[in-house]
Structure formats: structure tokens, C-alpha cells
Design a protein around this motif. Sequence first.
Motif, PDB file in Angstrom:
ATOM      1  N   VAL A 137     -69.720 -46.133  37.115  1.00  0.00           N
ATOM      2  CA  VAL A 137     -69.981 -46.614  38.443  1.00  0.00           C
ATOM      3  C   VAL A 137     -68.951 -45.860  39.105  1.00  0.00           C
ATOM      4  O   VAL A 137     -67.555 -46.226  38.389  1.00  0.00           O
ATOM      5  CB  VAL A 137     -69.527 -48.592  38.575  1.00  0.00           C
ATOM      6  N   LYS A 138     -69.024 -46.391  40.404  1.00  0.00           N
ATOM      7  CA  LYS A 138     -67.035 -45.992  41.169  1.00  0.00           C
ATOM      8  C   LYS A 138     -66.655 -46.572  41.228  1.00  0.00           C
ATOM      9  O   LYS A 138     -66.291 -47.838  41.099  1.00  0.00           O
ATOM     10  CB  LYS A 138     -68.457 -45.921  42.925  1.00  0.00           C
ATOM     11  N   PRO A 139     -65.153 -46.602  40.873  1.00  0.00           N
ATOM     12  CA  PRO A 139     -63.965 -46.687  40.966  1.00  0.00           C
ATOM     13  C   PRO A 139     -63.862 -47.898  41.631  1.00  0.00           C
ATOM     14  O   PRO A 139     -63.739 -48.965  41.257  1.00  0.00           O
ATOM     15  CB  PRO A 139     -63.249 -45.827  41.205  1.00  0.00           C
ATOM     16  N   SER A 140     -64.114 -48.425  43.352  1.00  0.00           N
ATOM     17  CA  SER A 140     -63.794 -48.961  43.924  1.00  0.00           C
ATOM     18  C   SER A 140     -64.733 -49.868  43.156  1.00  0.00           C
ATOM     19  O   SER A 140     -64.865 -51.928  44.051  1.00  0.00           O
ATOM     20  CB  SER A 140     -64.377 -48.503  45.707  1.00  0.00           C
ATOM     21  N   ASP A 141     -66.212 -49.932  43.037  1.00  0.00           N
ATOM     22  CA  ASP A 141     -67.143 -50.446  42.924  1.00  0.00           C
ATOM     23  C   ASP A 141     -66.532 -51.445  41.394  1.00  0.00           C
ATOM     24  O   ASP A 141     -67.673 -52.772  40.774  1.00  0.00           O
ATOM     25  CB  ASP A 141     -68.297 -50.523  42.500  1.00  0.00           C
ATOM     26  N   VAL A 142     -66.247 -51.291  40.135  1.00  0.00           N
ATOM     27  CA  VAL A 142     -66.273 -52.028  38.636  1.00  0.00           C
ATOM     28  C   VAL A 142     -65.574 -53.487  38.889  1.00  0.00           C
ATOM     29  O   VAL A 142     -65.907 -53.695  38.672  1.00  0.00           O
ATOM     30  CB  VAL A 142     -64.467 -51.134  38.599  1.00  0.00           C
ATOM     31  N   ALA A 143     -64.429 -53.499  39.951  1.00  0.00           N
ATOM     32  CA  ALA A 143     -63.864 -54.935  40.602  1.00  0.00           C
ATOM     33  C   ALA A 143     -65.579 -56.277  40.703  1.00  0.00           C
ATOM     34  O   ALA A 143     -65.714 -56.954  39.970  1.00  0.00           O
ATOM     35  CB  ALA A 143     -63.068 -55.350  41.097  1.00  0.00           C
ATOM     36  N   ILE A 144     -65.980 -55.292  41.807  1.00  0.00           N
ATOM     37  CA  ILE A 144     -67.714 -56.401  42.153  1.00  0.00           C
ATOM     38  C   ILE A 144     -68.949 -56.734  40.761  1.00  0.00           C
ATOM     39  O   ILE A 144     -68.478 -57.255  40.296  1.00  0.00           O
ATOM     40  CB  ILE A 144     -67.901 -55.587  43.090  1.00  0.00           C
ATOM     41  N   TYR A 145     -68.478 -55.376  39.648  1.00  0.00           N
ATOM     42  CA  TYR A 145     -69.683 -55.602  38.785  1.00  0.00           C
ATOM     43  C   TYR A 145     -69.191 -56.781  37.869  1.00  0.00           C
ATOM     44  O   TYR A 145     -69.700 -57.258  36.975  1.00  0.00           O
ATOM     45  CB  TYR A 145     -69.570 -54.442  37.441  1.00  0.00           C
ATOM     46  N   VAL A 146     -67.656 -56.162  37.580  1.00  0.00           N
ATOM     47  CA  VAL A 146     -67.078 -57.593  36.396  1.00  0.00           C
ATOM     48  C   VAL A 146     -66.994 -58.778  37.176  1.00  0.00           C
ATOM     49  O   VAL A 146     -67.278 -60.230  36.676  1.00  0.00           O
ATOM     50  CB  VAL A 146     -66.030 -56.380  36.298  1.00  0.00           C
ATOM     51  N   GLU A 147     -66.435 -59.317  38.269  1.00  0.00           N
ATOM     52  CA  GLU A 147     -66.646 -60.523  38.785  1.00  0.00           C
ATOM     53  C   GLU A 147     -67.814 -60.877  38.654  1.00  0.00           C
ATOM     54  O   GLU A 147     -68.179 -62.063  38.737  1.00  0.00           O
ATOM     55  CB  GLU A 147     -66.505 -60.300  40.454  1.00  0.00           C
ATOM     56  N   ARG A 148     -69.186 -60.259  39.219  1.00  0.00           N
ATOM     57  CA  ARG A 148     -70.150 -61.051  39.431  1.00  0.00           C
ATOM     58  C   ARG A 148     -70.823 -60.729  38.156  1.00  0.00           C
ATOM     59  O   ARG A 148     -72.334 -61.420  38.000  1.00  0.00           O
ATOM     60  CB  ARG A 148     -71.196 -60.315  40.089  1.00  0.00           C
ATOM     61  N   GLY A 149     -70.611 -60.378  37.012  1.00  0.00           N
ATOM     62  CA  GLY A 149     -70.776 -60.259  35.565  1.00  0.00           C
ATOM     63  C   GLY A 149     -71.809 -59.548  34.609  1.00  0.00           C
ATOM     64  O   GLY A 149     -72.027 -59.703  33.946  1.00  0.00           O
ATOM     65  N   ALA A 153     -70.764 -56.599  34.147  1.00  0.00           N
ATOM     66  CA  ALA A 153     -70.185 -56.030  33.425  1.00  0.00           C
ATOM     67  C   ALA A 153     -69.182 -57.367  32.780  1.00  0.00           C
ATOM     68  O   ALA A 153     -69.167 -57.781  34.205  1.00  0.00           O
ATOM     69  CB  ALA A 153     -68.665 -54.753  33.432  1.00  0.00           C
ATOM     70  N   ASP A 154     -68.816 -57.588  31.328  1.00  0.00           N
ATOM     71  CA  ASP A 154     -67.594 -58.591  30.447  1.00  0.00           C
ATOM     72  C   ASP A 154     -66.342 -57.892  31.456  1.00  0.00           C
ATOM     73  O   ASP A 154     -65.705 -58.621  31.704  1.00  0.00           O
ATOM     74  CB  ASP A 154     -67.735 -58.436  29.474  1.00  0.00           C
ATOM     75  N   VAL A 155     -66.072 -56.743  30.956  1.00  0.00           N
ATOM     76  CA  VAL A 155     -64.516 -55.885  31.124  1.00  0.00           C
ATOM     77  C   VAL A 155     -64.718 -54.605  32.035  1.00  0.00           C
ATOM     78  O   VAL A 155     -65.648 -54.153  32.754  1.00  0.00           O
ATOM     79  CB  VAL A 155     -64.140 -56.014  30.127  1.00  0.00           C
ATOM     80  N   GLY A 156     -63.456 -54.649  32.426  1.00  0.00           N
ATOM     81  CA  GLY A 156     -63.471 -53.211  33.705  1.00  0.00           C
ATOM     82  C   GLY A 156     -62.114 -52.272  33.837  1.00  0.00           C
ATOM     83  O   GLY A 156     -61.542 -53.242  33.172  1.00  0.00           O
ATOM     84  N   VAL A 157     -62.032 -51.665  34.112  1.00  0.00           N
ATOM     85  CA  VAL A 157     -60.494 -51.288  35.109  1.00  0.00           C
ATOM     86  C   VAL A 157     -60.761 -50.503  35.679  1.00  0.00           C
ATOM     87  O   VAL A 157     -62.043 -49.646  36.074  1.00  0.00           O
ATOM     88  CB  VAL A 157     -60.247 -49.364  33.386  1.00  0.00           C
ATOM     89  N   VAL A 158     -59.897 -50.875  37.047  1.00  0.00           N
ATOM     90  CA  VAL A 158     -59.735 -50.877  37.910  1.00  0.00           C
ATOM     91  C   VAL A 158     -58.741 -50.595  38.547  1.00  0.00           C
ATOM     92  O   VAL A 158     -57.233 -50.484  37.349  1.00  0.00           O
ATOM     93  CB  VAL A 158     -60.298 -52.076  38.740  1.00  0.00           C
ATOM     94  N   GLY A 159     -57.871 -50.059  39.795  1.00  0.00           N
ATOM     95  CA  GLY A 159     -57.009 -49.634  40.284  1.00  0.00           C
ATOM     96  C   GLY A 159     -56.573 -50.968  40.765  1.00  0.00           C
ATOM     97  O   GLY A 159     -56.762 -51.844  40.743  1.00  0.00           O
ATOM     98  N   LYS A 160     -54.890 -51.142  40.418  1.00  0.00           N
ATOM     99  CA  LYS A 160     -53.950 -52.222  41.069  1.00  0.00           C
ATOM    100  C   LYS A 160     -54.328 -52.587  43.089  1.00  0.00           C
ATOM    101  O   LYS A 160     -54.371 -53.549  43.076  1.00  0.00           O
ATOM    102  CB  LYS A 160     -52.901 -52.321  41.150  1.00  0.00           C
ATOM    103  N   ASP A 161     -54.627 -51.537  43.737  1.00  0.00           N
ATOM    104  CA  ASP A 161     -54.637 -51.798  44.495  1.00  0.00           C
ATOM    105  C   ASP A 161     -56.122 -52.176  44.922  1.00  0.00           C
ATOM    106  O   ASP A 161     -56.290 -52.932  45.790  1.00  0.00           O
ATOM    107  CB  ASP A 161     -54.841 -49.768  45.720  1.00  0.00           C
ATOM    108  N   ILE A 162     -56.451 -51.933  44.775  1.00  0.00           N
ATOM    109  CA  ILE A 162     -58.716 -52.873  44.733  1.00  0.00           C
ATOM    110  C   ILE A 162     -58.779 -54.080  44.194  1.00  0.00           C
ATOM    111  O   ILE A 162     -59.391 -55.066  45.076  1.00  0.00           O
ATOM    112  CB  ILE A 162     -59.840 -52.012  43.951  1.00  0.00           C
ATOM    113  N   LEU A 163     -57.048 -54.303  43.089  1.00  0.00           N
ATOM    114  CA  LEU A 163     -57.342 -55.644  42.991  1.00  0.00           C
ATOM    115  C   LEU A 163     -57.020 -56.939  44.686  1.00  0.00           C
ATOM    116  O   LEU A 163     -56.712 -57.575  44.692  1.00  0.00           O
ATOM    117  CB  LEU A 163     -56.165 -56.025  42.118  1.00  0.00           C
TER     118      LEU A 163
END
Length: 208
Positions: A50-62, A64-74
Motif C-alpha cells: 500500500v501507499k506509505p501514507s495509507d498504512v496506518a488507515i489499513y491497520v487502524e480499520r482492521g 491489516a493486522d500490523v504494518g510499518v509507518v513513519g512516525k510523522d504519519i502517527l
Amino acid sequence: MLNIALPKGRLGDKVYGMLEKAGYDCREIYEDNRKLVFENPVSGVKYLLVKPSDVAIYVERGAADVGVVGKDILLEYEPDVYELVDLKIGKCRMSVAAPNDYIEDMDSTLRVATKFVKIARDYYSSQNRDIEIIKLNGSIELAPILGLSDVIVDIVETGSTLRENNLKVLTSFCDISARFIANKSSFKFKNAAIEDMADKLRQMVANQ
């Protein structure tokens, strides 16, 4: 099986390299194709590119179970996820930059161009500085060059792009790196598998 949101690009390649060494290989990823989902039942993993900026969305909404994302996005979007491991890769700094000849006028409202609106607001709020945010999505360096803004707030890795555009870092206020995150529900119901993966990644980081 763990669903892993893997960021596309250079960071994703580094992350997959770590996971492969940790025993979560999926050789199909190396095949020349346009697939976005790869799985290896033997390793118990399914990779979602997935697009790097979208990783957190996939994980937050379930999705994906886990993922890797930059601290800036968090920091910018504050997704409701667990941050489990600092992988110590993709290192850079959140910085304020301006033209080489810039002199700040403390009596006027500071015009700040950035795509990290929340991070910029939080930083300048801590400085009690009156600012005007100019939200941009790309080529942030152009803003002060063309007089659209006084300064920019952006991620700086080597600083070469700034130097090539006659800009300089005024201050760096936050270290950024890639983080291993987990969906909160998945962490509860797939805890053993997620913790095992997190522990292996922590060990790899410790041995770097």
C-alpha cells in the motif's frame, strides 16, 4: 495468518528484508508482476502493498493486522493503533527551513507552508508563535522561493534538496523513523503471533 500492510518503495523493501530475515518470507514478492497481495501460508503471513501514507488507515480499520509507518504519519493523523517497535530505519528529522538570507520578523504572523498541518501547529503553539498555515501536498520547497510562505515545515533526510534550492534548516524538532504498529483488535485476538513478530523485530534492531 497475519495481514501485513507493507509500504511501497524503498522503505518497504527495507522492512520486507527485516521480516524475511525474521522468518516471514514470501518469495512471490520478488516476481515481476503488478500484484498487491502476496501470501505464504507456511510463514503465516499475507503482505498487502500500500501507499506509505495509507498504512496506518489499513491497520487502524482492521484491513491489516500490523504494518510499518513513519512516525510523522502517527504524529500528524494520530491513528488509533498500538505503536510496538521503533525499527530505526527510514531516519530523518522534522524541520523548519527557510531561504538562506531569511531573517524572521517576530512582530508579524509567520507564514508556514507544510503538508504536516497538525505537527506544525503543535510545534509553533509550543513556541507561542502566531502563524498562518499554508497547506501544500508537494514541492513544499517552492513556497518560500516564490514568496508564498516565510518558512516550511517538512521532513529532512540529507538536506540536499534544500541546499539545491538555496534553503537552509533553521531548526529540527522531531526525529522520525519507521514504526511497527498493530490494530488494537488484532493485538487482542492474534496477540501471540503479533508479539512474536514484534519480539523478533526488536531483537534485529538491537543487533544492528
